[in-house]
Design an enzyme around this catalytic site. Structure first.
Site, PDB file in Angstrom:
ATOM      1  N   CYS A 159      36.575  35.958  44.807  1.00  0.00           N
ATOM      2  CA  CYS A 159      37.048  34.980  45.894  1.00  0.00           C
ATOM      3  C   CYS A 159      38.426  34.015  45.166  1.00  0.00           C
ATOM      4  O   CYS A 159      39.327  34.262  45.830  1.00  0.00           O
ATOM      5  CB  CYS A 159      35.909  33.695  45.964  1.00  0.00           C
ATOM      6  SG  CYS A 159      34.388  34.632  46.598  1.00  0.00           S
ATOM      7  N   HIS A 202      37.851  26.730  47.458  1.00  0.00           N
ATOM      8  CA  HIS A 202      37.432  27.468  46.287  1.00  0.00           C
ATOM      9  C   HIS A 202      38.627  27.484  44.954  1.00  0.00           C
ATOM     10  O   HIS A 202      38.554  28.346  44.168  1.00  0.00           O
ATOM     11  CB  HIS A 202      36.817  28.862  46.367  1.00  0.00           C
ATOM     12  CG  HIS A 202      35.790  29.121  45.514  1.00  0.00           C
ATOM     13  ND1 HIS A 202      35.183  30.516  45.775  1.00  0.00           N
ATOM     14  CD2 HIS A 202      35.388  28.736  44.214  1.00  0.00           C
ATOM     15  CE1 HIS A 202      34.234  30.377  44.560  1.00  0.00           C
ATOM     16  NE2 HIS A 202      34.605  29.531  43.801  1.00  0.00           N
TER      17      HIS A 202
END
Length: 577
Positions: A102, A157
């Site tokens: 991610c 993120h």
């Protein structure tokens, strides 16, 4: 899928893709010159989470511009809106993210720089004090500085502390869950493997105990975090904690629609970055059965539904009337995923398509295990991607060129007239020549089969092999040299051994072996040639780091850094939730 459903899909395609009457005969230079004299286009960049190459129905079509072949294809039914946009635009079949996990993937996408340059080589925890360095320039900052209105929804993120929040990196508004939806608890809990419990009530914690780090860990369930509820942010404020997973897609869609409809055609152009929380586990949908064997496709369908809402908003189509309001400003939609499917989640994960990573899966070769997310095998970083830009990009085409998510920033700079920062090196390339190639005599498939043999892509280790961020494999045209092998845990949970091939890399010819089943013999001339090119490319990359403006990142954590709606709540639960 019945014929009536397919008819509705095709009809929607015509609604979303009005004919423009242009003959498309301009060459690339003329196109860029015309863009310089016309108003800048709106830009919508959409990123799915853990969506595999095979999860886009259009990727299974040999010629998706023809309805007849579509009727007889194996296209999945979950992505009709995405399929229509891909069929009406330019689809990329050899498109790669810059990492297969991610945060490193997203940092590279937004900066056009590998993790070796930005410092983002692994994921940030919930209570991380660091994030994407403030001296790194994102696509949003670049476009904001050239006059764009910017907004983001979904998964960031890349840090929340001061200097690392989306609003610190060029976005004027933000709405979303700031990291993966499995990094905390929700009520009700989504489906996961292993299954996690919902957030405990503050005064009733029968299943939970403290560990040495003062986190609440479920005694009977591994890999579940119960010390913090998943938050939903609006700019810097937490508006729900825990978020309702089943309502998240609809909320993202509403935010996107409001942003688009409130953007004036006569005002500044807009840049919308939409980073979906789906199809990352845990999965829970608003209208599906939410059964374990069906929820993945239902979650994928929710992503597709939001994409349809965004496309209709872009073209000013307001349902149920389907009345289009003419828009004088063009809009470019670019779709991709952040990495391949997370196969340890079994039926809750997606499809890597034909890119099996067979050598790794073979217990007598790579040792078994998974070969998608977290790995340097094709299934980990080759992702679905397409561009839809009706007025500029001729529809119904497929590009086989070797491309990277890091190409997006320099390409958007070229298209929008923005300037890339001059004090750093970039790993992406301007591919506007591929996007704007609209000559009448151009073949349906772009690319000459060699897939730009002069193009080199670097695939960093992302958790399954070698040190994080270190280059684990290199693509040179259709060839791939693997320096570090290793699989991620597969559906059984088996974690295979890692191996170092840095002296004698495994070399695959993906033009005849996309499944990476049989490496070339080290005794062949081709092997020696590819090995030499890969070694030189690796030396060149590491030499470039010595003269670059390299960033440093801390992955340290502090319990005080976790996003918390109410400090006196054991799980940070908002009083109103």
């Amino acid at each position: 899928m019945n014929y009536l459903s397919i008819f509705h899909m095709v009809l929607l395609g015509f609604i979303l893709h009005p004919c423009n009457g242009k003959d498309g005969s301009h060459d690339h230079v003329d196109m860029l010159e015309s863009l310089a004299f016309e108003r800048k286009p709106n830009i919508v960049l959409l990123v799915a989470d853990d969506m595999g190459w095979g999860d886009l129905g259009a990727n299974w079509l040999w010629a998706p511009s023809t309805v007849e072949l579509f009727l007889h294809s194996k296209a999945r039914t979950a992505t009709p809106n995405l399929d229509n946009l891909a069929m009406g635009g330019l689809r990329f079949t050899d498109f790669h993210t810059a990492a297969s996990v991610c945060a490193p993937s997203r940092a590279a996408l937004l900066t056009s720089r590998l993790g070796l340059r930005t410092g983002v080589v692994q994921n940030f925890n919930v209570d991380a004090i660091g994030g994407l360095p403030s001296n790194e320039t994102t696509i949003a900052r670049m476009l904001l500085d050239t006059g764009y209105k910017t907004a983001m929804f979904g998964k960031w993120h890349l840090g929340l502390s001061e200097g690392h929040h989306p609003l610190d990196h060029g976005f004027q508004s933000y709405f979303g869950v700031p990291y993966s939806v499995d990094m905390g608890c929700t009520n009700p809990p989504g489906l996961n493997i292993p299954q996690c419990s919902g957030c405990a009530q503050d005064n009733d914690l029968p299943e939970w105990k403290h560990d040495r780090q003062n986190k609440f860990i479920n005694v009977s369930i591994s890999n579940c975090r119960g010390d913090i509820a998943i938050p939903l942010f609006s700019n810097h404020s937490i508006i729900h904690q825990p978020v309702k997973l089943e309502k998240l897609s609809a909320l993202y869609g509403a935010f996107a629609e409001n942003f688009i409809f409130n953007s004036d055609d006569n005002g500044p152009p807009f840049f919308l970055y939409g980073a979906f929380s789906h199809v990352h586990v845990p999965l829970l949908t608003a209208h599906g059965s939410n059964q374990k064997d069906k929820v993945f496709e239902e979650a994928l369908a929710e992503v597709d539904e939001v994409v349809g809402r965004i496309a209709r908003a872009v073209y000013k189509i307001r349902l149920p009337l389907k009345k289009s309001i003419s828009s004088s400003r063009e809009t470019l939609i670019w779709f991709l995923s952040d990495n391949g499917p997370w196969e340890v989640k079994c039926e809750l994960s997606g499809s890597w398509g034909p890119f099996n990573g067979d050598w790794q899966r073979n217990p007598y070769a790579g040792g078994g295990g998974g070969a998608s997310k977290q790995t340097v095998w094709e299934g980990g970083h080759r992702v679905p991607s397409f561009i839809h830009w009706p007025s500029r990009v001729k529809g119904g085409r497929v590009s086989k060129e070797l491309l990277s998510a890091m190409d997006i920033m320099p390409t958007l700079a070229s298209i929008s007239g923005a300037n890339l920062p001059r004090n750093r090196l970039f790993d992406g390339q301007d591919i506007s020549d591929i996007i704007l190639e609209n000559k009448k005599d151009h073949p349906y498939y772009l690319g000459n089969g060699l897939s730009r043999t002069s193009r080199t892509l670097y695939h960093p280790n992302s958790g399954a092999s070698g040190h994080d961020g270190e280059i684990g494999a290199i693509r040179i045209g259709n060839y791939k040299a693997v320096f570090y092998s290793g699989g991620a845990p597969d559906c059984s949970g088996y974690y295979p051994p890692r191996a170092n091939h840095s002296q004698d890399p495994l070399v695959f010819d993906l033009s005849i072996d996309p499944a990476e089943a049989s490496p070339l013999s080290s005794n062949t001339e081709v092997y020696s040639w590819v090995k030499s090119l890969a070694s030189d490319a690796l030396i060149s990359l590491y030499n470039s780091l010595k003269s670059d403006n390299i960033s440093t990142v801390t992955f340290a954590t502090n319990p005080e850094a976790r996003p918390c709606c109410a400090k006196d709540s054991l799980v940070c639960r908002c009083p109103w939730d």
